[in-house]
Scaffold this active site. Structure first.
Site, PDB file in Angstrom:
ATOM      1  N   GLY A 219       0.736  -1.193   0.046  1.00 47.99           N
ATOM      2  CA  GLY A 219       0.085  -0.174   0.079  1.00 47.99           C
ATOM      3  C   GLY A 219       0.751   1.195  -0.019  1.00 47.99           C
ATOM      4  O   GLY A 219       0.064   2.254   0.204  1.00 47.99           O
ATOM      5  N   TYR A 301      37.032   7.334  24.403  1.00 52.99           N
ATOM      6  CA  TYR A 301      37.758   8.664  24.240  1.00 52.99           C
ATOM      7  C   TYR A 301      36.794   9.679  23.925  1.00 52.99           C
ATOM      8  O   TYR A 301      35.608   9.371  23.306  1.00 52.99           O
ATOM      9  CB  TYR A 301      38.746   8.423  23.228  1.00 52.99           C
ATOM     10  N   SER A 315      31.206   2.300  11.202  1.00 53.95           N
ATOM     11  CA  SER A 315      31.457   2.194  12.502  1.00 53.95           C
ATOM     12  C   SER A 315      32.467   3.019  13.001  1.00 53.95           C
ATOM     13  O   SER A 315      32.927   3.022  14.142  1.00 53.95           O
ATOM     14  CB  SER A 315      32.084   0.688  12.429  1.00 53.95           C
ATOM     15  N   GLY A 316      32.890   3.939  12.190  1.00 47.43           N
ATOM     16  CA  GLY A 316      33.697   4.956  12.722  1.00 47.43           C
ATOM     17  C   GLY A 316      35.032   5.200  12.487  1.00 47.43           C
ATOM     18  O   GLY A 316      36.086   5.924  13.173  1.00 47.43           O
ATOM     19  N   HIS A 320      42.610  10.908   9.654  1.00 50.77           N
ATOM     20  CA  HIS A 320      42.861  12.067  10.280  1.00 50.77           C
ATOM     21  C   HIS A 320      43.958  12.646  10.614  1.00 50.77           C
ATOM     22  O   HIS A 320      45.076  11.814  11.034  1.00 50.77           O
ATOM     23  CB  HIS A 320      41.579  12.303  11.294  1.00 50.77           C
ATOM     24  N   CYS A 338      41.417   4.112  13.412  1.00 52.80           N
ATOM     25  CA  CYS A 338      41.542   5.053  12.552  1.00 52.80           C
ATOM     26  C   CYS A 338      43.066   5.155  12.071  1.00 52.80           C
ATOM     27  O   CYS A 338      43.609   4.695  12.651  1.00 52.80           O
ATOM     28  CB  CYS A 338      41.203   6.620  13.026  1.00 52.80           C
TER      29      CYS A 338
END
Length: 404
Positions: A219, A301, A315-316, A320, A338
């Site tokens: 619908g 952190y 997930s991060g 950087h 990271c």
């Protein structure tokens, strides 16, 4: 639909060619206030003139029976919308569905075998739909955006699409130069299109989603069409070697820079696989709570103002600037997953990167999970084709996407 035929004076009515307007959607045509043809062709479900609950996934037809149609128009009463269509012989067929909660006027003119004109005018209103009965498609890339060679076309729906095949048939990606590609449904709410191989730099791409009022199942109907044009920029492919603690950046196939890096430590391994830059942030606050780590956890952190950050996974995982780990960059893996660079190197990479650029991780024992980011390039081409809602159909084999 049952039109109210407005014919010429009654004394000529028997001499004129009657017109019939009809609507696909259930029931049988039953014209009123008109001479009813003895053998009307293509009888389809119909509604009375003035109907107020016509289904939005209706395709309107107008039949001229034994004569010729000369002109047909289907427009909203306020003049804001015209439904396109074509005349083929004695039949006019609309080429699109209808807008929800809209009043329409259908006008048709035809000529009979005796050369006399006949006209038909019908008004009707489509059923209004709630937001829960409509699904809106959001598209990435954005209109006019320039992206990297690994950028998929991403379509997200705010209400699930259970009839994926009906939608996929009306979701088109065209490119110049041509690029073979196909759709893969990650869920009822998300579909990705990617070329078989990375985009060629300079490719111009158009995305056309002709989904307004298309039944999505249960619908629910498509809420709006979308047209997006974007461009592919230069090739920027980075390789992060987690064992050698080095990141190598190639621009248009040539090594542009090699940089020392630190990646995830033994308890937080960076994931191996092909990743794609999803977001860019000149500065960002990184709080482990957003990845499910409680503030009481030793791994928690909360870093403010992290510079030159580019997201690679849901997930991060980011690339950087990490000046706090300068002593480990190029020597050891000490992060929570990271890739940390010096501020200078991270700034250089940020300036040379776009959304959709490829970042390939090697050397880690941890695999990248499917759909943890834009992980499309980790599936083989045969696996990708299996994710199409049209897999197994004759139309399922992706054909080259060609430019206009």
């Amino acid at each position: 639909m049952s039109p109210v035929r407005r014919v010429l004076p009654a004394v000529l009515a028997a001499l004129l060619l009657p017109l019939a307007a009809c609507i696909d959607g259930g029931g049988v045509a039953n014209p009123v206030d008109a001479v009813v043809p003895q053998d009307p062709i293509s009888i389809t479900p119909s509604v009375q003139d003035g109907a107020t609950d016509v289904a939005v996934d209706t395709i309107v037809h107008v039949d001229g029976f034994d004569g010729e149609l000369s002109e047909v128009s289907l427009t909203s009463k306020d003049g804001s919308e015209t439904v396109p269509g074509e005349i083929h012989g004695i039949r006019w067929t609309a080429s699109d569905y209808l807008e929800a909660g809209t009043s329409y006027v259908l006008k048709a003119t035809g000529t009979g075998d005796d050369g006399e004109d006949a006209t038909s005018e019908t008004t009707f209103t489509t059923r209004a739909l709630s937001l829960d009965e409509q699904t809106y498609p959001s598209v990435a890339p954005l209109q006019g955006e320039t992206v990297g060679i690994g950028m998929p076309v991403i379509v997200s729906f705010d209400v699930p699409v259970t009839d994926r095949a009906a939608f996929e048939r009306r979701m088109k990606v065209t490119a110049q130069p041509a690029a073979e590609g196909g759709w893969y449904w990650l869920s009822d709410s998300t579909a990705h299109w990617r070329p078989k191989r990375y985009w060629k730099p300079g490719t111009k791409v158009s995305v056309d989603l002709d989904l307004n009022s298309v039944p999505a199942g249960n619908g629910v109907y498509g809420q709006q069409d979308q047209h997006i044009d974007f461009r592919v920029g230069r090739s920027v492919v980075s390789t992060v070697d987690t064992k050698r603690h080095r990141m190598t950046v190639r621009i248009d196939g040539k090594v542009a820079r090699r940089m020392p890096v630190t990646t995830g430590d033994a308890r937080h391994r960076s994931r191996n696989g092909v990743k794609v830059v999803m977001e860019k942030h000149a500065t960002i606050d990184m709080d482990a709570a957003t990845t499910g780590v409680d503030s009481d956890d030793p791994d928690y952190y909360n870093m403010k103002g992290v510079k030159w950050a580019m997201r690679l996974t849901n997930s991060g995982e980011f690339v950087h600037a990490a000046p706090w780990s300068a002593g480990s960059q190029g020597r050891a893996n000490v992060s929570h997953g990271c890739a940390g660079l010096s501020t200078a190197d991270a700034g250089w990479l940020f300036r040379h990167s776009r959304r959709g650029d490829v970042v390939r991780y090697v050397g880690s024992p941890r695999r990248l999970e499917p759909a943890n980011g834009w992980t499309d390039w980790n599936r083989s081409w045969s696996e990708w084709l299996e994710g199409s809602a049209l897999a197994g159909e004759a139309t399922a084999t992706p054909t080259p996407a060609t430019g206009a």
